[in-house]
Design a protein around this motif. Structure first.
Motif, mmCIF file in Angstrom:
data_model
loop_
_atom_site.group_PDB
_atom_site.id
_atom_site.type_symbol
_atom_site.label_atom_id
_atom_site.label_comp_id
_atom_site.label_asym_id
_atom_site.label_seq_id
_atom_site.Cartn_x
_atom_site.Cartn_y
_atom_site.Cartn_z
ATOM 1 N N UNK A 79 41.489 42.488 -34.257
ATOM 2 C CA UNK A 79 40.854 43.355 -35.088
ATOM 3 C C UNK A 79 39.724 42.729 -36.128
ATOM 4 N N UNK A 80 40.270 41.674 -36.491
ATOM 5 C CA UNK A 80 39.464 40.843 -37.419
ATOM 6 C C UNK A 80 38.155 40.358 -36.576
ATOM 7 N N UNK A 81 38.325 39.841 -35.393
ATOM 8 C CA UNK A 81 37.476 39.091 -34.556
ATOM 9 C C UNK A 81 36.352 40.216 -34.344
ATOM 10 N N UNK A 82 37.052 41.335 -34.110
ATOM 11 C CA UNK A 82 35.985 42.535 -33.567
ATOM 12 C C UNK A 82 35.106 42.955 -34.892
ATOM 13 N N UNK A 283 32.457 51.351 -26.086
ATOM 14 C CA UNK A 283 32.945 50.398 -25.281
ATOM 15 C C UNK A 283 34.189 49.541 -25.795
ATOM 16 N N UNK A 284 35.231 49.743 -25.015
ATOM 17 C CA UNK A 284 36.534 49.142 -25.700
ATOM 18 C C UNK A 284 37.016 47.921 -24.390
ATOM 19 N N UNK A 285 37.553 48.407 -23.564
ATOM 20 C CA UNK A 285 38.126 47.479 -22.427
ATOM 21 C C UNK A 285 37.087 46.307 -22.002
ATOM 22 N N UNK A 286 35.853 46.484 -21.711
ATOM 23 C CA UNK A 286 35.103 45.444 -21.425
ATOM 24 C C UNK A 286 34.902 44.550 -22.245
ATOM 25 N N UNK A 287 34.539 44.884 -23.605
ATOM 26 C CA UNK A 287 34.555 44.058 -24.608
ATOM 27 C C UNK A 287 35.775 43.321 -24.994
ATOM 28 N N UNK A 288 36.850 44.025 -24.787
ATOM 29 C CA UNK A 288 38.124 43.412 -25.218
ATOM 30 C C UNK A 288 38.551 42.279 -24.124
ATOM 31 N N UNK A 289 38.118 42.439 -22.831
ATOM 32 C CA UNK A 289 38.500 41.505 -21.775
ATOM 33 C C UNK A 289 37.823 40.257 -21.913
ATOM 34 N N UNK A 290 36.588 40.346 -22.258
ATOM 35 C CA UNK A 290 35.872 39.203 -22.782
ATOM 36 C C UNK A 290 36.288 38.411 -23.854
ATOM 37 N N UNK A 291 36.720 39.175 -25.169
ATOM 38 C CA UNK A 291 37.344 38.632 -26.167
ATOM 39 C C UNK A 291 38.691 37.863 -25.630
ATOM 40 N N UNK A 292 39.392 38.357 -25.223
ATOM 41 C CA UNK A 292 40.824 37.895 -24.589
ATOM 42 C C UNK A 292 40.820 36.940 -23.720
ATOM 43 N N UNK A 293 39.711 36.931 -22.793
ATOM 44 C CA UNK A 293 39.480 35.694 -21.842
ATOM 45 C C UNK A 293 38.870 34.422 -22.196
ATOM 46 N N UNK A 294 37.680 34.934 -22.823
ATOM 47 C CA UNK A 294 36.386 33.806 -23.221
ATOM 48 C C UNK A 294 36.322 33.603 -24.566
ATOM 49 N N UNK A 295 36.835 34.513 -25.540
ATOM 50 C CA UNK A 295 36.925 34.187 -26.964
ATOM 51 C C UNK A 295 35.856 34.915 -27.523
ATOM 52 N N UNK A 296 35.667 34.852 -29.237
ATOM 53 C CA UNK A 296 34.864 35.473 -29.632
ATOM 54 C C UNK A 296 33.283 35.135 -29.409
#
Length: 347
Positions: A79-82, A283-296
């Motif tokens: 949540x901080x990163x988002x 937009x949730x899952x698509x952005x979250x997946x990028x954050x989790x796999x590739x970073x902020x």
């Protein structure tokens, strides 16, 4: 040691990542094709991306960061990163369900960090549609929220081993919508809505409706993986897709803002959703997946790309305002979506 609820939030994050590819194996927006306009007769500089969200709230672009998580240390980091990215790109952001923070004070920081990192942006608190008025007011106050999003998740609860088994929400939604001083948005969690649902919500006084269809994060898959007693794998394809739910909402003709979420994974999806009547997109899952796999940094670049591409796509359709898409952008449907719309008398 984190609480059981916090551990469940971490399980959701882990399983959402695990099942991302399976949940996105088919893309419902591929069922929608926009008709090309060879004579747009406008410039990209004519495009205004601003759209209304709900009430007096206005978005700087036709998409925002939809509810994702909260309640654990992992969620706090996410949540901080988002929130930092939301502040940088002037995007609204919805929280995950704040209910855990109302029961466990140690979980509050994972939500309040959103307002701390984005003090001037639009923040949308999130609770169950069964939340009490007192809890709703506390959630709004905790985040200094600009709106409250109440989620409908009957399918998720029924698959969840510890979930609810009784669903009487409409009277409570009516009370909250009429009593709160901030606008109320009601959203599904990824199984869509039908035209009767949308009409009932509008009649209850809900100010905006997020149809949140199948095509994104699949909580039937996630909760079935957590359920070691019963097997609900047959619900993997349950619910209306987001395009189907948008057609249902359009047929309801309520005059309420309709938000699209569930499988929105490109700027073109945003435009297609707008053509089907969405006033904005979450937009949730698509952005979250990028954050989790590739970073902020990767998510930062992706959001910047969306903001650069969207005005060009609108210009390509000869449309200067997102709200004009339903009238000015012609679309055709693939057989599956067309058959659904015909059988449901939505055309």
């Amino acid at each position: 040691m984190e609480s059981r609820q916090a551990q469940r939030k971490n399980e959701h994050l882990s399983l959402a990542r695990k099942y991302y590819d399976q949940a996105h194996a088919s893309h419902p927006f591929d069922q929608v094709r926009l008709v090309h306009t060879a004579l747009p007769e406008m410039a990209v500089t004519d495009v205004d991306l601003k759209v209304p969200l709900v009430g007096q709230l206005q978005l700087s672009a036709p998409f925002y960061l939809e509810a994702m998580t909260g309640g654990s240390q992992t969620a706090l980091t996410i949540n901080r990163q988002l929130a930092r990215l939301a502040a940088k790109h002037r995007l609204a952001m919805a929280t995950g369900s704040v209910s855990i923070a109302l029961k466990d004070p140690t979980a509050r920081a994972s939500f309040t960090v959103i307002r701390e990192e984005n003090p001037d942006g639009i923040v949308i608190a999130n609770l169950s549609s069964g939340a009490s008025l007192a809890d709703a007011r506390t959630a709004v106050e905790l985040l200094d929220a600009d709106a409250l999003e109440l989620h409908l998740n009957a399918a998720q609860e029924l698959v969840m081993p510890e979930g609810d088994r009784r669903f009487f929400w409409l009277d409570n939604l009516r009370e909250l919508a009429n009593a709160l001083t901030v606008p109320v948005i009601v959203k599904e969690v990824g199984f869509g809505m039908n035209k009767t649902d949308v009409a009932k919500l509008a009649q209850a006084g809900v100010q905006a409706i997020n149809v949140s269809g199948r095509g994104g994060t699949n909580f039937a898959l996630i909760e079935n993986r957590r359920n070691h007693e019963e097997d609900f794998s047959s619900l993997a394809q349950w619910g209306q897709t987001t395009p189907e739910a948008l057609l249902e909402a359009r047929a309801a003709k309520t005059g309420r803002p309709v938000i699209a979420s569930g499988g929105i994974s490109s700027p073109l999806d945003v435009i297609k959703a707008g053509a089907l009547g969405a006033s904005s997109c979450g937009v949730a899952g698509y952005f979250l997946n990028i954050l989790q796999t590739a970073g902020p940094k990767a998510l930062d670049q992706e959001i910047a790309n969306w903001l650069a591409v969207l005005p060009r796509l609108l210009a390509l359709q000869g449309v200067s305002r997102f709200a004009d898409l339903p009238v000015m952008a012609a679309s055709v449907f693939a057989p599956e979506l067309y058959s659904y719309a015909q059988q449901r008398h939505l055309l």
